[in-house]
Design an enzyme around this catalytic site. Structure first.
Site, mmCIF file in Angstrom:
data_model
loop_
_atom_site.group_PDB
_atom_site.id
_atom_site.type_symbol
_atom_site.label_atom_id
_atom_site.label_comp_id
_atom_site.label_asym_id
_atom_site.label_seq_id
_atom_site.Cartn_x
_atom_site.Cartn_y
_atom_site.Cartn_z
ATOM 1 N N SER A 196 0.861 -1.190 0.000
ATOM 2 C CA SER A 196 0.000 0.000 0.000
ATOM 3 C C SER A 196 0.890 1.230 0.000
ATOM 4 C CB SER A 196 -0.891 0.010 1.245
ATOM 5 O OG SER A 196 -1.529 1.265 1.416
ATOM 6 N N TYR A 235 -2.308 -0.849 10.300
ATOM 7 C CA TYR A 235 -2.402 -1.085 8.865
ATOM 8 C C TYR A 235 -1.103 -0.692 8.159
ATOM 9 C CZ TYR A 235 -4.126 -0.874 4.057
ATOM 10 O OH TYR A 235 -4.294 -1.068 2.707
#
Length: 586
Positions: free
Chosen positions: A457, A470
């Site tokens: 990401s 995350y």
């Protein structure tokens, strides 16, 4: 059945040839041609494997091993080599076509045979030895169109051919070989190719073989390069291309389909002496090629690999490839599965939600070959073990694996419980670890390379006070991918970390916002979904980047504009990134 080696001598064109046979004579005959400065013994490992199914014939070409060594370069011209081969064929398989296989100079003269007496051969496998006429035509074509790529390819082969220029000099190559070049040659083979010396290779006759064999280059090389013939063949031909070959450029196959209508190309991450370093793969590919051309039974994975190798005008880039995608039930995973299917891949769509995986497989089948759906929890190590075995036994070793399954989690660090951390790391990190470990092992054991794509990401290089768990999981995926790429490169396995940014997928609808009530979480999800929808960057664009990354073997791929900007800023000004991380974007 016996694989004992039977020896005999066959009279060639003015020379005595040492011929070696294995396997039952009534079986289909495979003729293995050795290169320079080798003897028949370079094929020992491959011959032993093939002799279980075929009648295997080898011989020392003139000037090598136990065969005669005629004096003078004219005695090594193609006309003499072809006469020798016909004599061996007449003696060992007089009434039937044989399956021809050549390596290095053995492949060069095998090309001459396949083009001039195709009626003698049922199939042909070429390894690290092109047709000299094809090389000359390839070179002329590149010179007529001196684009940067053509010039680069031409110069690359010119550098690889340094020894050919040396062999044209009078006397010096013979002196070097007889002065004790055998020892350094064997050492270079071990250090450069990972091929340790063993009984028979390099041969004890290497100094004499090397000195005599330069006649092959002097008698044929310049003549064909200056005046190439319009060589073509209808013999079903398989070209095995070692991508790490220091002497033969993989680009020499460019345009080959125009001269060989029935052509297959198979690449392997190996060096020039691939017949020694990867005998299992070479023997298997020879057997598959023979089986396909004789109408024999093939397994599902064998048939798929042969489809991938076949050169056709309308061939799609991933034709015959097996691609596994986790988290394929929606979003980036589904889009990636469909992108590969559209390009000819057979897809295994895996997801925790079996129904959504089945829907992806149905859509993939509309675009490409058969597709398959499997259920798996990537966070469960045992389940992933079973999943990898199911893929292996049901479909074969995948060529591409996309570890895409992931979950979202937002909130302050102090609001994250240990269970929150465990959940996000189990899926986002351990799911990638399990998938990479299990499928990389399969790829490495197969020995044909492959590619692993791990979905990270933009958060991997964008610190944020609202995404501690995350971002940490995705940063770990990025670093894991970099480490794997370094380790697996030597085995031809590429590894890519894909780093999307704000992409309009369902992840916002399933993300957990820690430290919030159920009602607050639902509001947060709706707000995030609206923002992502307003951004309107679709998962299909990410999928296109995934496909491109595999084709180009890219290491790290930021996808969206904000991902590119974040990666650049993280390199140029880490301090600015730390300041931005303080913003509460929730």
């Amino acid at each position: 059945m016996s694989t004992e080696i039977r020896r005999r001598r066959v009279r060639g064109d003015g020379v005595d040839l040492a011929v070696y046979e294995q396997g039952e004579a009534g079986r289909p005959t495979v003729l293995l041609m050795h290169g320079y400065p080798d003897t028949h013994a370079v094929w020992d490992e491959v011959a032993e494997r093939l002799a279980e199914r075929y009648h295997v014939v080898r011989y020392d070409v003139r000037g090598a091993g136990a065969s005669s060594r005629p004096f003078g370069k004219r005695n090594y011209a193609f006309s003499y080599l072809m006469a020798d081969m016909r004599a061996v064929l007449d003696a060992t398989a007089p009434d039937r076509k044989v399956h021809l296989v050549g390596h290095d100079w053995g492949s060069i003269q095998a090309w001459e045979a396949a083009c001039t007496m195709p009626e003698r051969f049922a199939s042909f496998t070429s390894i690290s030895g092109p047709c000299l006429d094809h090389v000359a035509h390839w070179t002329r074509r590149n010179l007529r169109r001196p684009t940067p790529r053509n010039v680069r390819y031409g110069l690359g082969q010119a550098v690889r051919s340094w020894y050919i220029y040396f062999f044209q000099t009078p006397l010096l190559p013979e002196i070097v070989w007889r002065a004790g070049m055998g020892g350094p040659f064997a050492k270079a083979l071990e250090l450069g190719e990972g091929v340790a010396p063993r009984d028979g290779h390099p041969a004890r006759t290497l100094p004499r073989d090397g000195a005599a064999g330069v006649g092959l280059y002097r008698a044929n090389m310049l003549r064909r390069m200056r005046s190439p013939l319009p060589r073509r063949t209808d013999v079903p031909t398989q070209v095995i291309i070692p991508t790490k070959d220091l002497f033969v450029s993989p680009h020499l196959v460019g345009g080959l389909g125009e001269r060989v209508p029935n052509l297959s190309l198979r690449t392997i991450p190996a060096g020039h002496w691939v017949v020694r370093s990867h005998p299992d793969v070479i023997a298997r590919w020879i057997g598959e090629h023979i089986t396909a051309e004789t109408g024999g039974a093939l397994t599902e994975s064998e048939a798929r690999e042969l489809r991938r190798a076949k050169v056709t005008p309308d061939r799609r880039p991933f034709e015959g490839s097996l691609v596994v995608v986790t988290g394929a039930g929606s979003g980036i995973g589904r889009a990636t599965a469909l992108a590969f299917a559209e390009r000819g891949a057979e897809v295994v769509a895996a997801d925790l939600d079996l129904a959504s995986a089945q829907r992806t497989a149905e859509l993939a089948h509309l675009l490409g070959p058969a597709a398959h759906a499997l259920q798996v929890d990537v966070a469960d190590a045992a389940a992933m073990e079973d999943f990898a075995k199911t893929v292996l036994h049901g479909h074969g070793v995948p060529d591409v694996v996309v570890n895409n399954a992931g979950i979202g989690m937002a909130g302050g660090f102090l609001d994250h419980t240990p269970d929150d951390w465990k959940r996000v790391l189990d899926v986002n990190l351990w799911g990638v670890v399990h998938g990479s470990r299990l499928f990389a092992a399969q790829m490495a054991e197969r020995g044909q390379g492959g590619h692993i794509v791990n979905t990270a990401s933009a958060a991997a290089f964008t610190p944020s006070r609202t995404l501690p768990a995350y971002a940490t999981s995705k940063a770990a995926v990025l670093m894991l991918s970099e480490c794997l790429r370094a380790e697996l490169a030597g085995q031809g396995i590429g590894v890519t970390a894909i780093c999307p940014g704000v992409v309009n997928t369902n992840i916002t609808k399933t993300s957990q916002f820690v430290g919030r009530s159920a009602a607050q979480q639902e509001n947060d999800r709706k707000r995030a979904s609206r923002a992502y929808a307003l951004r309107n960057y679709g998962p299909d664009k990410v999928a296109e980047q995934v496909v491109r990354a595999v084709l180009r073997d890219r290491a790290v791929v930021p996808v969206t504009p904000e991902a590119h900007a974040s990666r650049l800023l993280s390199r140029v000004s880490p301090a600015a990134m730390r300041l931005l991380a303080r913003l509460d974007l929730g």
